[in-house]
Design a protein around this motif. Structure first.
Motif, PDB file in Angstrom:
ATOM      1  N   PHE A  57       0.850  -1.182   0.000  1.00  0.00           N
ATOM      2  CA  PHE A  57       0.000   0.000   0.000  1.00  0.00           C
ATOM      3  C   PHE A  57       0.894   1.244   0.000  1.00  0.00           C
ATOM      4  CE2 PHE A  57      -2.963  -3.088   1.861  1.00  0.00           C
ATOM      5  CZ  PHE A  57      -4.111  -2.815   1.142  1.00  0.00           C
ATOM      6  N   ALA A  58       0.429   2.309  -0.644  1.00  0.00           N
ATOM      7  CA  ALA A  58       1.180   3.553  -0.708  1.00  0.00           C
ATOM      8  C   ALA A  58       0.280   4.709  -0.304  1.00  0.00           C
ATOM      9  CB  ALA A  58       1.723   3.779  -2.116  1.00  0.00           C
ATOM     10  N   LEU A  59       0.698   5.496   0.693  1.00  0.00           N
ATOM     11  CA  LEU A  59      -0.066   6.673   1.078  1.00  0.00           C
ATOM     12  C   LEU A  59       0.188   7.779   0.062  1.00  0.00           C
ATOM     13  CD1 LEU A  59       0.183   7.094   4.960  1.00  0.00           C
ATOM     14  CD2 LEU A  59      -1.761   6.333   3.600  1.00  0.00           C
ATOM     15  N   GLU A  60      -0.882   8.221  -0.606  1.00  0.00           N
ATOM     16  CA  GLU A  60      -0.758   9.227  -1.654  1.00  0.00           C
ATOM     17  C   GLU A  60      -1.879  10.253  -1.516  1.00  0.00           C
ATOM     18  OE1 GLU A  60      -0.372   7.571  -5.571  1.00  0.00           O
ATOM     19  OE2 GLU A  60       0.755   5.817  -4.843  1.00  0.00           O
ATOM     20  N   THR A  61      -1.688  11.400  -2.131  1.00  0.00           N
ATOM     21  CA  THR A  61      -2.706  12.444  -2.138  1.00  0.00           C
ATOM     22  C   THR A  61      -3.688  12.203  -3.277  1.00  0.00           C
ATOM     23  OG1 THR A  61      -1.186  14.054  -1.190  1.00  0.00           O
ATOM     24  CG2 THR A  61      -3.132  14.920  -2.314  1.00  0.00           C
ATOM     25  N   VAL A  62      -4.958  12.236  -2.953  1.00  0.00           N
ATOM     26  CA  VAL A  62      -6.033  12.065  -3.934  1.00  0.00           C
ATOM     27  C   VAL A  62      -7.088  13.124  -3.661  1.00  0.00           C
ATOM     28  CG1 VAL A  62      -5.628   9.579  -4.204  1.00  0.00           C
ATOM     29  CG2 VAL A  62      -7.225  10.395  -2.463  1.00  0.00           C
ATOM     30  N   GLU A  63      -8.137  13.131  -4.486  1.00  0.00           N
ATOM     31  CA  GLU A  63      -9.249  14.053  -4.280  1.00  0.00           C
ATOM     32  C   GLU A  63     -10.533  13.249  -4.069  1.00  0.00           C
ATOM     33  OE1 GLU A  63      -7.592  14.349  -7.573  1.00  0.00           O
ATOM     34  OE2 GLU A  63      -5.975  15.282  -6.427  1.00  0.00           O
ATOM     35  N   ILE A  64     -11.378  13.720  -3.186  1.00  0.00           N
ATOM     36  CA  ILE A  64     -12.680  13.092  -2.957  1.00  0.00           C
ATOM     37  C   ILE A  64     -13.764  14.137  -3.164  1.00  0.00           C
ATOM     38  CG2 ILE A  64     -12.655  13.501  -0.447  1.00  0.00           C
ATOM     39  CD1 ILE A  64     -14.115  10.748  -0.196  1.00  0.00           C
ATOM     40  N   GLU A  65     -14.847  13.734  -3.807  1.00  0.00           N
ATOM     41  CA  GLU A  65     -15.952  14.647  -4.082  1.00  0.00           C
ATOM     42  C   GLU A  65     -16.711  15.000  -2.808  1.00  0.00           C
ATOM     43  OE1 GLU A  65     -18.576  13.032  -6.986  1.00  0.00           O
ATOM     44  OE2 GLU A  65     -17.128  13.179  -8.630  1.00  0.00           O
ATOM     45  N   GLU A  66     -17.351  16.130  -2.822  1.00  0.00           N
ATOM     46  CA  GLU A  66     -18.312  16.467  -1.783  1.00  0.00           C
ATOM     47  C   GLU A  66     -19.544  15.571  -1.984  1.00  0.00           C
ATOM     48  OE1 GLU A  66     -17.817  18.619   0.771  1.00  0.00           O
ATOM     49  OE2 GLU A  66     -15.762  18.745  -0.010  1.00  0.00           O
ATOM     50  N   PRO A  67     -20.308  15.316  -0.938  1.00  0.00           N
ATOM     51  CA  PRO A  67     -21.425  14.365  -1.063  1.00  0.00           C
ATOM     52  C   PRO A  67     -22.534  14.863  -1.974  1.00  0.00           C
ATOM     53  CG  PRO A  67     -21.503  15.476   1.061  1.00  0.00           C
ATOM     54  CD  PRO A  67     -20.194  15.850   0.423  1.00  0.00           C
ATOM     55  N   ARG A  68     -23.103  13.938  -2.744  1.00  0.00           N
ATOM     56  CA  ARG A  68     -24.303  14.215  -3.514  1.00  0.00           C
ATOM     57  C   ARG A  68     -25.510  14.229  -2.577  1.00  0.00           C
ATOM     58  NH1 ARG A  68     -23.305  10.239  -8.820  1.00  0.00           N
ATOM     59  NH2 ARG A  68     -21.429  11.330  -9.581  1.00  0.00           N
ATOM     60  N   ALA A  69     -26.679  14.439  -3.142  1.00  0.00           N
ATOM     61  CA  ALA A  69     -27.883  14.595  -2.316  1.00  0.00           C
ATOM     62  C   ALA A  69     -28.138  13.389  -1.426  1.00  0.00           C
ATOM     63  CB  ALA A  69     -29.101  14.862  -3.201  1.00  0.00           C
ATOM     64  N   ASP A  70     -27.836  12.190  -1.927  1.00  0.00           N
ATOM     65  CA  ASP A  70     -28.116  10.970  -1.164  1.00  0.00           C
ATOM     66  C   ASP A  70     -26.869  10.393  -0.511  1.00  0.00           C
ATOM     67  OD1 ASP A  70     -26.869  10.212  -3.510  1.00  0.00           O
ATOM     68  OD2 ASP A  70     -28.148   8.470  -3.865  1.00  0.00           O
ATOM     69  N   GLU A  71     -25.840  11.190  -0.325  1.00  0.00           N
ATOM     70  CA  GLU A  71     -24.569  10.699   0.209  1.00  0.00           C
ATOM     71  C   GLU A  71     -24.155  11.436   1.486  1.00  0.00           C
ATOM     72  OE1 GLU A  71     -22.381   9.184  -3.893  1.00  0.00           O
ATOM     73  OE2 GLU A  71     -21.920  11.197  -3.132  1.00  0.00           O
ATOM     74  N   ILE A  72     -23.181  10.852   2.157  1.00  0.00           N
ATOM     75  CA  ILE A  72     -22.656  11.369   3.420  1.00  0.00           C
ATOM     76  C   ILE A  72     -21.138  11.416   3.311  1.00  0.00           C
ATOM     77  CG2 ILE A  72     -22.518  10.957   5.920  1.00  0.00           C
ATOM     78  CD1 ILE A  72     -25.039   9.068   5.447  1.00  0.00           C
ATOM     79  N   LEU A  73     -20.532  12.478   3.774  1.00  0.00           N
ATOM     80  CA  LEU A  73     -19.076  12.561   3.837  1.00  0.00           C
ATOM     81  C   LEU A  73     -18.648  12.345   5.275  1.00  0.00           C
ATOM     82  CD1 LEU A  73     -16.380  13.252   2.316  1.00  0.00           C
ATOM     83  CD2 LEU A  73     -16.686  15.580   3.173  1.00  0.00           C
ATOM     84  N   VAL A  74     -17.807  11.328   5.475  1.00  0.00           N
ATOM     85  CA  VAL A  74     -17.353  10.961   6.816  1.00  0.00           C
ATOM     86  C   VAL A  74     -15.846  11.188   6.927  1.00  0.00           C
ATOM     87  CG1 VAL A  74     -17.140   9.086   8.503  1.00  0.00           C
ATOM     88  CG2 VAL A  74     -19.191   9.246   7.060  1.00  0.00           C
ATOM     89  N   ARG A  75     -15.438  11.894   7.966  1.00  0.00           N
ATOM     90  CA  ARG A  75     -14.007  11.992   8.274  1.00  0.00           C
ATOM     91  C   ARG A  75     -13.617  10.741   9.042  1.00  0.00           C
ATOM     92  NH1 ARG A  75     -11.332  13.633  12.736  1.00  0.00           N
ATOM     93  NH2 ARG A  75     -13.148  14.702  13.629  1.00  0.00           N
ATOM     94  N   ILE A  76     -12.755   9.958   8.449  1.00  0.00           N
ATOM     95  CA  ILE A  76     -12.404   8.666   9.032  1.00  0.00           C
ATOM     96  C   ILE A  76     -11.457   8.854  10.220  1.00  0.00           C
ATOM     97  CG2 ILE A  76     -11.281   6.440   8.618  1.00  0.00           C
ATOM     98  CD1 ILE A  76     -14.004   6.744   7.247  1.00  0.00           C
ATOM     99  N   VAL A  77     -11.816   8.223  11.321  1.00  0.00           N
ATOM    100  CA  VAL A  77     -10.962   8.197  12.503  1.00  0.00           C
ATOM    101  C   VAL A  77     -10.140   6.905  12.532  1.00  0.00           C
ATOM    102  CG1 VAL A  77     -10.958   8.092  15.032  1.00  0.00           C
ATOM    103  CG2 VAL A  77     -12.497   9.674  13.839  1.00  0.00           C
ATOM    104  N   ALA A  78     -10.770   5.786  12.211  1.00  0.00           N
ATOM    105  CA  ALA A  78     -10.101   4.486  12.260  1.00  0.00           C
ATOM    106  C   ALA A  78     -10.767   3.525  11.286  1.00  0.00           C
ATOM    107  CB  ALA A  78     -10.148   3.908  13.676  1.00  0.00           C
TER     108      ALA A  78
END
Length: 365
Positions: free
Chosen positions: A18-39
């Motif tokens: 596995f390689a830790l890299e910078t990527v982009e994630i979209e903001e949530p659509r109407a039926d989606e949720i954005l979660v900040r992952i803790v673990a």
């Protein structure tokens, strides 16, 4: 669609770390949720899928035992709110025959929702420099700082609960606990045997103990795991030196009433079947052998049952809170199974798990 940058553990093929890299994630659509992952728990399914996907498919983000805090919600989400602490699990459609009958783990759209590498419309919530990344794994891809999820695979939990401990309830601990509590359903006078005392097997053992099963047996080749199983009250069997069937029959007064195989190894499954008491049941949760030869006379004449089980036969909306309650009540001590690793140490966690040094690695940011 606007995006935000984040770090993610990318897989570039079956043989690469596995390689830790910078990527982009979209903001949530109407039926989606954005979660900040803790673990996020590290599960065998992540590594199995990584090993099975050819490199030509491009980089992937796995992770399906995420736990975190809701960062944003789409306009159509009505019962999950910004700031909620949540556990993430598998997706299900809620509309097919299996879902309507209460068996969401067997959703007829499961592959499309959980394993296609994209949303159902084919788009990817994660990109890298504008290039889509295979993601949406189990509707989350939580080997990352953020995950896009949906209401059907997001469960709100008490913010007082340690997310690093309960993250594996999204799959591994849910599978083991559910195999016992939802599928096998042993009584206190039952006898329970688990073949393979990894994270799934230990969760099953703890679940059987929680409902007062009188006789517990753990079959595992790793001495440290057998020692911990003994601390939980189990009789232990070493498959490297013991006659497994004889040892199980001796420990269970003639054979187990309820058994669980987590290994997916044909010879072990047969040991599980053979060591059952008449009318006993063996549940299998391990992916491994594709074809299995069994003694049909033994099964038929003794009324034995073999059955499969996916995700603990659970409906996550009710079962994950049930397991959290058992944990907080001290009846399901999964904290003793978890070893935390910083996400930067993901490859060491993989190595340690493969070597049997830890039972359940959980990655944290």
């Amino acid at each position: 669609m606007s995006t935000r940058k984040m770090s993610a553990a990318l897989s570039h093929g079956p043989d690469s770390p596995f390689a830790l890299e910078t990527v982009e994630i979209e903001e949530p659509r109407a039926d989606e949720i954005l979660v900040r992952i803790v673990a996020t728990g590290l599960c065998h399914t992540d590594l199995f899928t990584k090993s099975a996907l050819p490199k030509k498919l491009g980089p992937c983000v796995f992770g399906h035992e995420g736990a975190g805090i809701v960062e944003a919600v789409g306009s159509s989400i009505t019962h999950i709110f910004e700031g909620d602490h949540v556990l993430l699990s598998y997706r299900s459609c809620g509309a097919c025959r299996q879902c309507r009958s209460g068996h969401r783990a067997y959703c007829e759209r499961s592959h499309r929702l959980n394993s296609s590498g994209a949303r159902t419309d084919g788009s990817a919530p994660i990109t890298q420099n504008g290039t889509p990344i295979r993601s949406a794994f189990f509707g989350q891809s939580s080997f990352a700082q953020y995950a896009i999820t949906t209401a059907d695979n997001t469960v709100v939990v008490d913010p007082a609960v340690d997310l690093t401990v309960v993250a594996p309830l999204g799959c591994g601990f849910q599978t083991g606990g559910g195999a016992v509590l939802n599928t096998l359903r042993p009584e206190p006078d039952s006898t329970f045997v688990v073949f393979g005392a990894g994270s799934v097997g230990f969760a099953a053992l703890l679940a059987a103990r929680a409902v007062g099963v009188s006789t517990l047996v753990a079959v595992d080749p790793v001495p440290e795991r057998r020692k911990l199983a003994e601390e939980f009250g189990a009789v232990v069997v070493d498959p490297g030196s013991d006659d497994v069937v004889a040892a199980v029959r001796d420990a269970t007064d003639g054979g187990s009433t309820h058994s669980l195989d987590t290994t997916g190894i044909g010879a072990v499954v047969n040991q599980g079947v053979t060591s059952l008491r008449g009318r006993g049941t063996l549940v299998v949760v391990g992916l491994g052998v594709h074809d299995l030869t069994v003694n049909m006379a033994d099964i038929m004449l003794n009324g034995k049952t073999i059955r499969g089980c996916v995700e603990g036969d659970s409906d996550i909306a009710t079962f994950i809170p049930q397991l959290v309650d058992l944990y907080t009540a001290g009846q399901f001590p999964i904290d003793r199974l978890v070893t935390p690793y910083a996400f930067a140490d993901i490859n060491r966690a993989v190595t340690d798990q493969a070597a049997g040094k830890v039972i359940k690695p959980v990655l944290f940011w």
